[in-house]
Design a protein around this motif. Structure first.
Motif, PDB file in Angstrom:
ATOM      1  N   ASP A 111       2.558  -1.744  13.040  1.00  0.00           N
ATOM      2  CA  ASP A 111       2.809  -1.491  14.340  1.00  0.00           C
ATOM      3  C   ASP A 111       3.134  -2.784  15.079  1.00  0.00           C
ATOM      4  O   ASP A 111       3.734  -2.651  16.297  1.00  0.00           O
ATOM      5  CB  ASP A 111       1.586  -0.710  15.045  1.00  0.00           C
ATOM      6  N   PHE A 112       2.798  -3.841  14.447  1.00  0.00           N
ATOM      7  CA  PHE A 112       2.791  -4.849  15.247  1.00  0.00           C
ATOM      8  C   PHE A 112       4.316  -5.645  14.714  1.00  0.00           C
ATOM      9  O   PHE A 112       4.590  -6.691  14.908  1.00  0.00           O
ATOM     10  CB  PHE A 112       1.700  -6.100  14.831  1.00  0.00           C
ATOM     11  N   TYR A 113       5.083  -4.980  14.064  1.00  0.00           N
ATOM     12  CA  TYR A 113       6.292  -5.729  13.436  1.00  0.00           C
ATOM     13  C   TYR A 113       7.281  -4.755  14.133  1.00  0.00           C
ATOM     14  O   TYR A 113       7.419  -3.675  14.137  1.00  0.00           O
ATOM     15  CB  TYR A 113       6.219  -5.639  11.773  1.00  0.00           C
ATOM     16  N   PRO A 114       8.495  -5.269  14.006  1.00  0.00           N
ATOM     17  CA  PRO A 114       9.838  -4.558  14.400  1.00  0.00           C
ATOM     18  C   PRO A 114       9.993  -3.633  13.686  1.00  0.00           C
ATOM     19  O   PRO A 114       9.771  -3.156  12.370  1.00  0.00           O
ATOM     20  CB  PRO A 114      10.885  -5.510  14.418  1.00  0.00           C
ATOM     21  N   THR A 115      10.705  -2.248  13.973  1.00  0.00           N
ATOM     22  CA  THR A 115      11.065  -1.074  13.278  1.00  0.00           C
ATOM     23  C   THR A 115      12.062  -1.281  12.445  1.00  0.00           C
ATOM     24  O   THR A 115      12.473  -0.274  11.731  1.00  0.00           O
ATOM     25  CB  THR A 115      11.111   0.023  14.232  1.00  0.00           C
ATOM     26  N   ASP A 116      12.932  -2.465  12.549  1.00  0.00           N
ATOM     27  CA  ASP A 116      14.115  -2.540  11.717  1.00  0.00           C
ATOM     28  C   ASP A 116      13.588  -2.894  10.353  1.00  0.00           C
ATOM     29  O   ASP A 116      12.553  -2.889  10.102  1.00  0.00           O
ATOM     30  CB  ASP A 116      15.181  -3.567  12.350  1.00  0.00           C
ATOM     31  N   THR A 135      -4.287  -8.366  17.659  1.00  0.00           N
ATOM     32  CA  THR A 135      -2.953  -8.143  16.604  1.00  0.00           C
ATOM     33  C   THR A 135      -3.507  -8.144  15.499  1.00  0.00           C
ATOM     34  O   THR A 135      -4.253  -9.100  14.960  1.00  0.00           O
ATOM     35  CB  THR A 135      -1.937  -9.335  16.878  1.00  0.00           C
ATOM     36  N   ALA A 136      -2.600  -7.611  14.477  1.00  0.00           N
ATOM     37  CA  ALA A 136      -2.871  -7.412  13.048  1.00  0.00           C
ATOM     38  C   ALA A 136      -2.580  -8.676  12.316  1.00  0.00           C
ATOM     39  O   ALA A 136      -2.727  -8.933  10.903  1.00  0.00           O
ATOM     40  CB  ALA A 136      -2.029  -6.160  12.427  1.00  0.00           C
ATOM     41  N   LYS A 137      -1.600  -9.617  12.838  1.00  0.00           N
ATOM     42  CA  LYS A 137      -1.363 -10.966  12.372  1.00  0.00           C
ATOM     43  C   LYS A 137      -2.350 -11.848  12.680  1.00  0.00           C
ATOM     44  O   LYS A 137      -2.071 -13.052  12.047  1.00  0.00           O
ATOM     45  CB  LYS A 137       0.076 -11.118  13.224  1.00  0.00           C
ATOM     46  N   LEU A 194      -4.712   1.510   7.567  1.00  0.00           N
ATOM     47  CA  LEU A 194      -4.535   0.058   7.915  1.00  0.00           C
ATOM     48  C   LEU A 194      -3.087  -0.446   7.966  1.00  0.00           C
ATOM     49  O   LEU A 194      -2.866  -1.188   8.522  1.00  0.00           O
ATOM     50  CB  LEU A 194      -5.520  -0.787   6.526  1.00  0.00           C
ATOM     51  N   ALA A 195      -2.429   0.209   7.117  1.00  0.00           N
ATOM     52  CA  ALA A 195      -0.865  -0.104   6.701  1.00  0.00           C
ATOM     53  C   ALA A 195      -0.449   0.653   8.199  1.00  0.00           C
ATOM     54  O   ALA A 195       0.618  -0.311   8.701  1.00  0.00           O
ATOM     55  CB  ALA A 195      -0.363   0.457   5.728  1.00  0.00           C
ATOM     56  N   GLY A 231       6.044  -6.243   7.688  1.00  0.00           N
ATOM     57  CA  GLY A 231       4.689  -5.605   7.800  1.00  0.00           C
ATOM     58  C   GLY A 231       4.353  -5.220   6.357  1.00  0.00           C
ATOM     59  O   GLY A 231       2.964  -5.216   6.449  1.00  0.00           O
ATOM     60  N   ASP A 232       4.942  -4.732   5.697  1.00  0.00           N
ATOM     61  CA  ASP A 232       4.529  -4.191   4.405  1.00  0.00           C
ATOM     62  C   ASP A 232       4.043  -5.332   3.684  1.00  0.00           C
ATOM     63  O   ASP A 232       2.771  -5.348   2.778  1.00  0.00           O
ATOM     64  CB  ASP A 232       5.614  -3.694   3.361  1.00  0.00           C
ATOM     65  N   LEU A 233       4.544  -6.575   3.473  1.00  0.00           N
ATOM     66  CA  LEU A 233       4.063  -7.492   2.982  1.00  0.00           C
ATOM     67  C   LEU A 233       2.703  -8.113   3.552  1.00  0.00           C
ATOM     68  O   LEU A 233       1.765  -8.480   2.625  1.00  0.00           O
ATOM     69  CB  LEU A 233       5.027  -8.787   2.754  1.00  0.00           C
ATOM     70  N   GLN A 234       2.676  -8.037   4.659  1.00  0.00           N
ATOM     71  CA  GLN A 234       1.263  -8.356   5.498  1.00  0.00           C
ATOM     72  C   GLN A 234       0.162  -7.474   4.921  1.00  0.00           C
ATOM     73  O   GLN A 234      -0.753  -7.788   4.700  1.00  0.00           O
ATOM     74  CB  GLN A 234       1.591  -8.310   7.012  1.00  0.00           C
TER      75      GLN A 234
END
Length: 287
Positions: free
Chosen positions: A108-113, A174-176, A102-103, A120-123
């Motif tokens: 994958d829907f957040y920037p890689t920076d 989207t995961a958002k 799931l993580a 993404g971790d917080l979501q």
């Protein structure tokens, strides 16, 4: 089994809200150190609690590892024990989905920076917190339902929830999306549901003389579920599509319904799955 599921949920909630919270507040190394101390204290407590019932037996009386494994496989001639093995496989597979796959999908829907991955971790932690909290809430409910009614409806209900949950996840763009939040309830129900039904099946049907071998193979099947879900799910995620783990778990839950149906068709119609007479009707319990 309901209480086991309840405390499994408590452990997961503790990990999400305390361990991960410590990781943000202090260093990762300190988090590992605290977890290690916690495990050491647990081992000491278990040592003294279990010590009065511990009996020393010769290694020969237990047989070799291969012999114990063989006994566990022989016990699976009782189709309900075989089903408990698969349910254990699914319980650990679902747990690894909730913790890692799931993580992967969410991040994958957040920037890689750094900032993007932190968001993404917080979501993911928010989704995981809801999943484990609901697992904590629903575990005693599932245990009570199984205790008061028959086991068969729950054997069909849990994988059906899985099929619906993962099918809907494949449709979310989207995961958002806010639509993910209600589906995390299904993920929590799946995880604790498989834990409970697997333990009920093995507890009711494992013959006393082979109980150690059955529990050992039961745990091995759980580990196989963990390995398959993490390795195959991750590989399909990278090489096929980010929704591949959803399709994988749809298939696994369909297989659960298939295996449950095979077991029910192979049993005599007069046998009830929650009646104490079940144990007498099980082939492994009849000389």
């Amino acid at each position: 089994s309901g209480f086991i599921g309840l405390f499994s949920g408590l452990g997961a909630v503790f990990g999400i809200f305390v361990i991960l919270g410590m990781q943000r507040a202090v260093s990762i190394e300190m988090t590992f150190a605290v977890a290690a101390v916690w495990m050491a204290v647990t081992c000491v407590v278990l040592f003294f609690i279990l010590r009065p019932d511990y009996k020393i037996r010769s290694a020969l009386s237990h047989g070799t590892f291969c012999e114990l494994l063989r006994d566990g496989l022989i016990a699976s001639k009782n189709k309900r024990i075989a089903l408990s093995y698969y349910a254990s496989f699914m319980a650990r597979a679902q747990a690894i989905f909730n913790l890692t796959l799931l993580a992967l999908w969410v991040k994958d829907f957040y920037p890689t920076d750094h900032d993007g991955q932190k968001k993404g971790d917080l979501q993911f932690e928010m989704y995981s917190g809801i999943t484990q909290t609901f697992a904590l809430i629903v575990s005693p409910i599932i245990g009570i339902i199984i205790h008061k009614t028959r086991l068969t409806p729950m054997l069909y209900a849990i994988p059906s929830i899985g099929i619906v949950t993962f099918s809907l996840l494949t449709l979310i763009p989207t995961a958002k999306s806010h639509m993910v939040y209600p589906l995390t309830i299904g993920m929590g129900t799946l995880e604790v549901g498989y834990i409970i039904i697997s333990q009920v099946l093995v507890a009711r049907n494992a013959p006393k003389e082979l109980r150690g071998s059955v529990i050992g193979l039961f745990s091995i099947c759980g580990d196989l579920g963990l390995i398959l879900a993490s390795k195959l799910g991750g590989y399909l995620f990278d090489s096929w599509t980010i929704r591949a783990p959803f399709y994988l778990f749809i298939l696994l839950n369909v297989l659960t319904i298939f295996f449950v149906t095979l077991v029910k068709l192979s049993e005599r119609p007069a046998v009830k799955d929650d009646d104490p007479a079940d144990l007498k009707a099980c082939p492994m319990n009849n000389p």
